[in-house]
Write a protein that holds these residues in place. Structure first.
Motif, mmCIF file in Angstrom:
data_model
loop_
_atom_site.group_PDB
_atom_site.id
_atom_site.type_symbol
_atom_site.label_atom_id
_atom_site.label_comp_id
_atom_site.label_asym_id
_atom_site.label_seq_id
_atom_site.Cartn_x
_atom_site.Cartn_y
_atom_site.Cartn_z
ATOM 1 N N LYS A 167 5.645 18.790 10.842
ATOM 2 C CA LYS A 167 4.515 17.903 11.115
ATOM 3 C C LYS A 167 4.141 17.137 9.841
ATOM 4 O O LYS A 167 4.242 17.647 8.731
ATOM 5 N N THR A 168 3.698 15.914 10.018
ATOM 6 C CA THR A 168 3.209 15.112 8.903
ATOM 7 C C THR A 168 1.773 15.505 8.601
ATOM 8 O O THR A 168 0.956 15.656 9.509
ATOM 9 N N LEU A 169 1.459 15.664 7.341
ATOM 10 C CA LEU A 169 0.150 16.166 6.927
ATOM 11 C C LEU A 169 -0.507 15.182 5.960
ATOM 12 O O LEU A 169 0.093 14.785 4.954
ATOM 13 N N VAL A 170 -1.743 14.768 6.269
ATOM 14 C CA VAL A 170 -2.521 13.903 5.384
ATOM 15 C C VAL A 170 -3.861 14.596 5.139
ATOM 16 O O VAL A 170 -4.601 14.868 6.082
ATOM 17 N N ALA A 218 -8.793 -6.359 8.471
ATOM 18 C CA ALA A 218 -7.615 -7.162 8.134
ATOM 19 C C ALA A 218 -6.460 -6.204 7.875
ATOM 20 O O ALA A 218 -6.665 -5.032 7.567
ATOM 21 N N GLY A 219 -5.236 -6.698 8.015
ATOM 22 C CA GLY A 219 -4.072 -5.854 7.805
ATOM 23 C C GLY A 219 -3.654 -5.133 9.068
ATOM 24 O O GLY A 219 -4.193 -5.363 10.155
ATOM 25 N N GLU A 220 -2.696 -4.226 8.907
ATOM 26 C CA GLU A 220 -2.096 -3.559 10.065
ATOM 27 C C GLU A 220 -1.864 -2.085 9.772
ATOM 28 O O GLU A 220 -1.469 -1.707 8.671
ATOM 29 N N ILE A 221 -2.134 -1.244 10.791
ATOM 30 C CA ILE A 221 -1.859 0.195 10.702
ATOM 31 C C ILE A 221 -1.010 0.583 11.897
ATOM 32 O O ILE A 221 -1.370 0.306 13.049
ATOM 33 N N ARG A 222 0.119 1.218 11.635
ATOM 34 C CA ARG A 222 0.996 1.662 12.718
ATOM 35 C C ARG A 222 1.276 3.159 12.554
ATOM 36 O O ARG A 222 1.608 3.615 11.461
ATOM 37 N N THR A 223 1.143 3.898 13.642
ATOM 38 C CA THR A 223 1.466 5.333 13.637
ATOM 39 C C THR A 223 2.488 5.620 14.733
ATOM 40 O O THR A 223 2.537 4.911 15.742
ATOM 41 N N ARG A 224 3.267 6.643 14.526
ATOM 42 C CA ARG A 224 4.284 7.048 15.487
ATOM 43 C C ARG A 224 4.063 8.511 15.844
ATOM 44 O O ARG A 224 4.076 9.375 14.972
ATOM 45 N N MET A 231 0.947 1.294 6.838
ATOM 46 C CA MET A 231 -0.301 0.606 6.549
ATOM 47 C C MET A 231 0.016 -0.557 5.612
ATOM 48 O O MET A 231 0.627 -0.373 4.568
ATOM 49 N N ASP A 232 -0.420 -1.768 6.006
ATOM 50 C CA ASP A 232 -0.049 -2.953 5.241
ATOM 51 C C ASP A 232 -1.244 -3.885 5.089
ATOM 52 O O ASP A 232 -1.772 -4.403 6.079
ATOM 53 N N GLY A 233 -1.685 -4.085 3.842
ATOM 54 C CA GLY A 233 -2.744 -5.043 3.542
ATOM 55 C C GLY A 233 -4.061 -4.764 4.232
ATOM 56 O O GLY A 233 -4.759 -5.697 4.649
ATOM 57 N N VAL A 234 -4.442 -3.504 4.301
ATOM 58 C CA VAL A 234 -5.629 -3.130 5.083
ATOM 59 C C VAL A 234 -6.923 -3.377 4.306
ATOM 60 O O VAL A 234 -7.051 -3.023 3.143
ATOM 61 N N PHE A 288 0.562 1.340 2.102
ATOM 62 C CA PHE A 288 1.476 2.449 1.812
ATOM 63 C C PHE A 288 2.130 2.907 3.105
ATOM 64 O O PHE A 288 1.649 2.618 4.202
ATOM 65 N N THR A 289 3.235 3.624 2.963
ATOM 66 C CA THR A 289 3.965 4.157 4.119
ATOM 67 C C THR A 289 4.128 5.655 3.941
ATOM 68 O O THR A 289 4.495 6.124 2.861
ATOM 69 N N ILE A 290 3.832 6.408 4.990
ATOM 70 C CA ILE A 290 4.022 7.856 4.988
ATOM 71 C C ILE A 290 5.155 8.192 5.948
ATOM 72 O O ILE A 290 5.107 7.831 7.126
ATOM 73 N N GLN A 291 6.162 8.874 5.434
ATOM 74 C CA GLN A 291 7.321 9.223 6.250
ATOM 75 C C GLN A 291 7.064 10.497 7.058
ATOM 76 O O GLN A 291 6.211 11.317 6.687
ATOM 77 N N GLN A 292 7.799 10.643 8.141
ATOM 78 C CA GLN A 292 7.668 11.832 8.979
ATOM 79 C C GLN A 292 7.944 13.100 8.168
ATOM 80 O O GLN A 292 8.907 13.175 7.417
ATOM 81 N N GLY A 293 7.043 14.085 8.317
ATOM 82 C CA GLY A 293 7.222 15.367 7.649
ATOM 83 C C GLY A 293 6.652 15.441 6.242
ATOM 84 O O GLY A 293 6.688 16.511 5.622
ATOM 85 N N GLU A 294 6.122 14.349 5.708
ATOM 86 C CA GLU A 294 5.529 14.379 4.373
ATOM 87 C C GLU A 294 4.178 15.087 4.375
ATOM 88 O O GLU A 294 3.472 15.109 5.387
ATOM 89 N N SER A 295 3.817 15.641 3.232
ATOM 90 C CA SER A 295 2.472 16.188 3.029
ATOM 91 C C SER A 295 1.809 15.370 1.925
ATOM 92 O O SER A 295 2.264 15.371 0.783
ATOM 93 N N VAL A 296 0.754 14.646 2.303
ATOM 94 C CA VAL A 296 0.147 13.652 1.410
ATOM 95 C C VAL A 296 -1.340 13.935 1.225
ATOM 96 O O VAL A 296 -2.063 14.181 2.197
ATOM 97 N N ALA A 297 -1.789 13.901 -0.021
ATOM 98 C CA ALA A 297 -3.206 14.053 -0.334
ATOM 99 C C ALA A 297 -3.796 12.686 -0.651
ATOM 100 O O ALA A 297 -3.217 11.921 -1.420
ATOM 101 N N LEU A 298 -4.949 12.392 -0.053
ATOM 102 C CA LEU A 298 -5.711 11.198 -0.395
ATOM 103 C C LEU A 298 -6.816 11.633 -1.351
ATOM 104 O O LEU A 298 -7.688 12.418 -0.974
ATOM 105 N N LEU A 299 -6.770 11.139 -2.586
ATOM 106 C CA LEU A 299 -7.683 11.594 -3.622
ATOM 107 C C LEU A 299 -8.576 10.455 -4.106
ATOM 108 O O LEU A 299 -8.203 9.291 -4.062
ATOM 109 N N GLY A 300 -9.752 10.827 -4.590
ATOM 110 C CA GLY A 300 -10.697 9.860 -5.131
ATOM 111 C C GLY A 300 -12.091 10.448 -5.121
ATOM 112 O O GLY A 300 -12.367 11.409 -4.403
#
Length: 234
Positions: free
Chosen positions: A191-194, A74-80, A1-4, A41-53
């Motif tokens: 598996k990647t977890l968000v 605006a910006g770019e989002i790429r998923t694999r 994710m870049d400049g979203v 931000f960039t999330i790598q394969q296999g990471e477990s990430v919490a989005l907080l707020g």
């Protein structure tokens, strides 16, 4: 994710009469709100990430952008890989179809082939714990039964990236524990977890990384324990 950036338009009039009155009084008919601004931000394969707020910070909007439900302005989002979002669980369910029929319908919407659904059908039903009602129309289900089946379908989808938004409130406490353990199992499989959740204790145990969002901007990106501590200090 870049400049979203993601901007929403809010209309202030809901009828022709209100529109005419607003025009006569020269009041704005609509306004915009930047839910996210220049987030990267960039999330790598296999990471477990919490989005907080806090509510309205933009974290659920981020999940919907990652899943493809929304598109950035605006910006770019790429998923694999294949992405499955436990965001609006049961959104593809039809009330006049049975639980069995809805399993096939919803699983197909989530990208599973008929062969994949056939092979996982018994596991989906067993996990949901509503075997006796599987051939009943879902409009007769309680809200708990509906969510159990919808969650079970989603969690048995073959995915590379799993997005979870406040879904661990499904059912009673034993079922919640089973759901959480299933998510942990998928993460152990690589598996990647968000995750988006207000349960900070669960987030600290489930995720290794925390991304803290405040009023649409990225405030912190690092260790999940520190991200949780920052949330609690507010």
């Amino acid at each position: 994710m870049d400049g979203v950036r993601k901007t929403f338009l809010f209309r202030h009039t809901h009828s022709i009469k209100e529109t005419v009155i607003a025009a006569v009084r020269r009041k704005p008919l609509a306004s915009t709100f930047d839910a996210l601004e220049n987030v990267s931000f960039t999330i790598q394969q296999g990471e477990s990430v919490a989005l907080l707020g806090f509510n309205g910070s933009g974290k659920s909007t981020l999940l919907k952008l990652i899943s493809g439900v929304l598109r950035p302005d605006a910006g770019e989002i790429r998923t694999r890989g294949r992405v499955a979002g436990l965001i609006e669980v049961g959104a593809g369910f039809h009330p006049d179809l049975s639980g069995r029929e809805n399993i096939y319908l919803n699983a197909a919407i989530l990208g599973m082939s008929k062969a994949e659904i056939d092979s996982r059908f018994d596991d989906i039903v067993a996990f949901s714990e509503i075997e006796k009602f599987i051939d009943t129309e879902v409009k007769h289900y309680s809200s708990g039964m509906f969510l159990r089946l919808a969650f079970s379908v989603a969690i048995h989808t073959e995915v590379d990236i799993l997005l979870v938004d406040e879904i661990l409130s499904v059912g009673d406490e034993p079922f919640q524990r089973k759901c959480l353990e299933r998510i942990r199992e998928l993460h152990r499989q690589g598996k990647t977890l968000v995750v988006v959740s207000h349960d900070l204790d669960m987030v600290a145990k489930l995720c290794d990384r925390g991304i803290l969002v405040n009023q649409g901007t990225l405030e912190f990106d690092g260790d999940a324990t520190e991200a949780v501590a920052r949330m609690r200090a507010r």
